[in-house]
Design a protein around this motif. Sequence first.
Motif, PDB file in Angstrom:
ATOM      1  N   ASN A   1       0.832  -1.209   0.000  1.00  9.70           N
ATOM      2  CA  ASN A   1       0.000   0.000   0.000  1.00  9.70           C
ATOM      3  C   ASN A   1       0.866   1.258   0.000  1.00  9.70           C
ATOM      4  OD1 ASN A   1      -2.601  -0.853  -0.266  1.00  9.70           O
ATOM      5  ND2 ASN A   1      -3.001  -0.987   1.928  1.00  9.70           N
ATOM      6  N   ASP A   2       1.927   1.264   0.788  1.00 10.84           N
ATOM      7  CA  ASP A   2       2.844   2.415   0.811  1.00 10.84           C
ATOM      8  C   ASP A   2       3.436   2.659  -0.577  1.00 10.84           C
ATOM      9  OD1 ASP A   2       2.373   2.630   3.527  1.00 10.84           O
ATOM     10  OD2 ASP A   2       4.321   1.797   4.129  1.00 10.84           O
ATOM     11  N   LEU A   3       3.849   1.585  -1.254  1.00 13.20           N
ATOM     12  CA  LEU A   3       4.414   1.716  -2.594  1.00 13.20           C
ATOM     13  C   LEU A   3       3.380   2.275  -3.565  1.00 13.20           C
ATOM     14  CD1 LEU A   3       6.662   1.248  -4.698  1.00 13.20           C
ATOM     15  CD2 LEU A   3       5.783  -1.086  -4.937  1.00 13.20           C
ATOM     16  N   ILE A   4       2.157   1.763  -3.507  1.00  7.66           N
ATOM     17  CA  ILE A   4       1.094   2.243  -4.392  1.00  7.66           C
ATOM     18  C   ILE A   4       0.837   3.725  -4.162  1.00  7.66           C
ATOM     19  CG2 ILE A   4      -1.386   2.074  -4.897  1.00  7.66           C
ATOM     20  CD1 ILE A   4      -1.044  -0.997  -4.335  1.00  7.66           C
ATOM     21  N   GLN A   5       0.767   4.132  -2.891  1.00 10.66           N
ATOM     22  CA  GLN A   5       0.541   5.543  -2.575  1.00 10.66           C
ATOM     23  C   GLN A   5       1.666   6.417  -3.109  1.00 10.66           C
ATOM     24  OE1 GLN A   5      -2.313   6.764  -1.347  1.00 10.66           O
ATOM     25  NE2 GLN A   5      -2.977   4.617  -1.475  1.00 10.66           N
ATOM     26  N   CYS A   6       2.893   5.954  -2.960  1.00  6.44           N
ATOM     27  CA  CYS A   6       4.045   6.702  -3.446  1.00  6.44           C
ATOM     28  C   CYS A   6       4.004   6.853  -4.966  1.00  6.44           C
ATOM     29  CB  CYS A   6       5.331   6.008  -3.013  1.00  6.44           C
ATOM     30  SG  CYS A   6       6.837   6.835  -3.563  1.00  6.44           S
ATOM     31  N   LEU A   7       3.661   5.784  -5.658  1.00  8.17           N
ATOM     32  CA  LEU A   7       3.622   5.816  -7.119  1.00  8.17           C
ATOM     33  C   LEU A   7       2.457   6.644  -7.656  1.00  8.17           C
ATOM     34  CD1 LEU A   7       4.522   2.107  -7.909  1.00  8.17           C
ATOM     35  CD2 LEU A   7       6.004   4.118  -8.115  1.00  8.17           C
ATOM     36  N   CYS A   8       1.403   6.783  -6.858  1.00  4.41           N
ATOM     37  CA  CYS A   8       0.225   7.520  -7.312  1.00  4.41           C
ATOM     38  C   CYS A   8       0.290   9.005  -6.993  1.00  4.41           C
ATOM     39  CB  CYS A   8      -1.042   6.911  -6.678  1.00  4.41           C
ATOM     40  SG  CYS A   8      -1.427   5.290  -7.321  1.00  4.41           S
TER      41      CYS A   8
END
Length: 97
Positions: free
Chosen positions: A80-87
């Motif tokens: 989830n942290d990675l997805i938030q960072c990429l978005c």
Amino acid sequence: MMAEQPLNAKFVVEELEVGLRVPLKRDEIIAIDREVICDVVKELMESENGKTIREKAEALGKLARQVVHAKGGSSYEKLNDLIQCLCKPKDTKGNGP
């Protein structure tokens, strides 16, 4: 692909205790007789030691599924942290993702 196998075997067999070591002779790296494999599989499937190994492996599998799939699991949260960072929108100064 074979370079990590001794390390994997040490970790799985000695540290986690969720596997059995196939007995090898020093010069028997390429091929192992089917009887040797059969004996190890029989031990895993029929012995008390094999039952213990299977139970430990099942417990570790449940833990692995929890951290990947359950909200609050460490892998779930990191993904989830990675997805938030990429978005996140890109910073106009070039400081964003």
